[in-house]
Scaffold this active site. Structure first.
Site, short mmCIF file in Angstrom:
data_model
loop_
_atom_site.label_atom_id
_atom_site.label_comp_id
_atom_site.label_asym_id
_atom_site.label_seq_id
_atom_site.Cartn_x
_atom_site.Cartn_y
_atom_site.Cartn_z
N HIS A 37 1.58 -11.33 -15.80
CA HIS A 37 2.06 -10.06 -16.68
C HIS A 37 2.35 -8.77 -15.51
O HIS A 37 2.62 -7.83 -15.00
CB HIS A 37 1.28 -9.62 -17.96
CG HIS A 37 1.53 -10.54 -18.97
ND1 HIS A 37 0.60 -11.25 -19.53
CD2 HIS A 37 2.53 -11.02 -19.94
CE1 HIS A 37 0.51 -12.13 -20.36
NE2 HIS A 37 1.67 -11.86 -20.33
N GLU A 150 10.33 -14.61 -14.79
CA GLU A 150 11.05 -15.84 -14.95
C GLU A 150 11.03 -16.89 -14.90
O GLU A 150 11.66 -17.71 -15.39
CB GLU A 150 11.49 -16.01 -13.12
CG GLU A 150 12.77 -14.96 -12.59
CD GLU A 150 13.13 -14.96 -10.75
OE1 GLU A 150 12.48 -16.01 -10.47
OE2 GLU A 150 12.91 -13.92 -10.48
N ASP A 152 9.95 -17.66 -18.33
CA ASP A 152 10.62 -17.33 -19.91
C ASP A 152 11.56 -17.31 -19.16
O ASP A 152 12.27 -16.55 -19.40
CB ASP A 152 10.33 -17.01 -21.09
CG ASP A 152 8.98 -17.21 -21.24
OD1 ASP A 152 8.68 -18.10 -21.73
OD2 ASP A 152 8.02 -16.40 -20.69
N GLN A 155 14.28 -16.87 -22.07
CA GLN A 155 14.64 -15.39 -22.27
C GLN A 155 14.79 -14.90 -21.97
O GLN A 155 15.84 -13.92 -22.22
CB GLN A 155 12.42 -15.56 -22.47
CG GLN A 155 12.32 -13.67 -23.67
CD GLN A 155 10.79 -14.13 -23.32
OE1 GLN A 155 10.67 -14.01 -24.86
NE2 GLN A 155 10.49 -13.19 -22.74
N LEU A 186 1.14 -19.27 -15.20
CA LEU A 186 0.10 -19.06 -15.96
C LEU A 186 0.99 -18.54 -17.12
O LEU A 186 2.16 -18.04 -17.16
CB LEU A 186 0.22 -17.66 -15.30
CG LEU A 186 -0.52 -17.67 -13.86
CD1 LEU A 186 -0.72 -16.22 -13.54
CD2 LEU A 186 -2.25 -18.76 -13.66
#
Ligand code: PAF
Length: 283
Positions: A37, A150, A152, A155, A186
């Protein structure tokens, strides 16, 4: 760093930022922030004057048998990390703010393109739930640019698709997957894994790399390679969901002359869902 808990404040701040001629970069998250994140937040920092991160665990994208109730919530630690990254504001709405009348008759964005494919098959509510909440968040935060991981990959494709199809005035930027020292992507869900399980889980990426190198070496029977992926997952102690080699553009089986591929893989390890992917460029 401002902590925004109401719709009105979020809208007011976004309006003020724009009125001063500044750009907003937005990173939507469900909290429990990790290096993955934070790398997106750093990218956002480079792209605009004002960075907003949302922390909201969106129940609409979880199935009934999934981990919504136990999803890790670590707001104090998240806030600390975001302060260190010079984030300007955190939007942390409640369920009541996001879905004041509940979700029963709520409008949903339906993505026919991914229905019955990849994660859309095992998590039928997921893409629609993500597309709906991200649209709502975009309408509140009004970002100029939004950053997604990337990790996900599906998504990310969904977000790009709704932005394109619904003509949303926001640029979508992606950041690469962050991995631990063993190669495990992660994810907040890694918190459910023990140390030994994490090491084992890293085998998923090793398998994807193995198949990618077969493709790079010239193998083109993607059905056979997918079957190999499934078998290897089973041998390594995973319960396979899918192992698919598809076009990065369509997420469908590649045509013969397709040069841009992505390996998408999902499985469970002791009931913990793992997903990973790798993009491959071939001649
Ligand atoms: O990737 C996530 O954390 C979530 O799916 C998102 C994009 C914040 C929507 O709830």
């Amino acid at each position: 760093m401002k902590i925004i808990n109401t719709l009105e404040t979020a809208r007011h701040i976004a309006k003020q930022v724009k009125a001063c001629g500044n750009r907003i970069a937005f990173v939507p998250t469900m909290g429990n922030l990790h290096e993955g994140h934070l790398s997106l937040v750093r990218k956002a920092r480079e792209l605009a004057d004002f960075v907003i991160v949302s922390i909201y665990v969106n129940s609409m994208q979880f199935g009934h048998n999934e981990d919504f109730d136990t999803y890790p919530k670590t707001f104090a630690a998240d806030k600390h990390h975001l302060e260190q990254e010079n984030v300007d504001a955190v939007f942390a709405p409640t369920e009541k703010i996001m879905y004041p009348e509940g979700q029963t008759d709520h409008t949903r964005i339906q993505l026919d393109c991914l229905d019955g494919m990849h994660c859309g098959l095992s998590r039928p509510q997921f893409f629609s739930g993500v597309a709906t909440v991200v649209t709502k968040l975009f309408n509140i935060v009004t970002p100029d640019v939004a950053v997604f991981g990337e990790k996900d990959f599906q998504q990310l494709c969904v977000i790009k698709k709704i932005v394109h199809d619904l003509m949303m005035p926001v640029e979508i930027v992606s950041g690469p997957t962050c991995r631990d020292e063993n190669g495990l992507a992660l994810s907040s869900r890694n918190n459910y894994l023990t140390h030994t399980e994490k090491k084992k889980a890293a085998g998923l990426y090793a398998l994807i790399q193995k198949v990618a190198s077969k493709i790079s070496a010239g193998e083109r029977d993607y059905t056979r390679l997918s079957q190999f992926g499934i078998e290897q997952m089973q041998e390594s102690g995973f319960v396979p969901d899918y192992f698919n080699i598809v076009s990065t553009k369509t997420l469908k089986p590649p045509s013969d002359d397709e040069s841009s591929l992505v390996i998408l893989a999902a499985c469970t390890l002791n009931n913990i869902r793992l997903i990973d992917n790798m993009q491959i460029q071939i001649d």
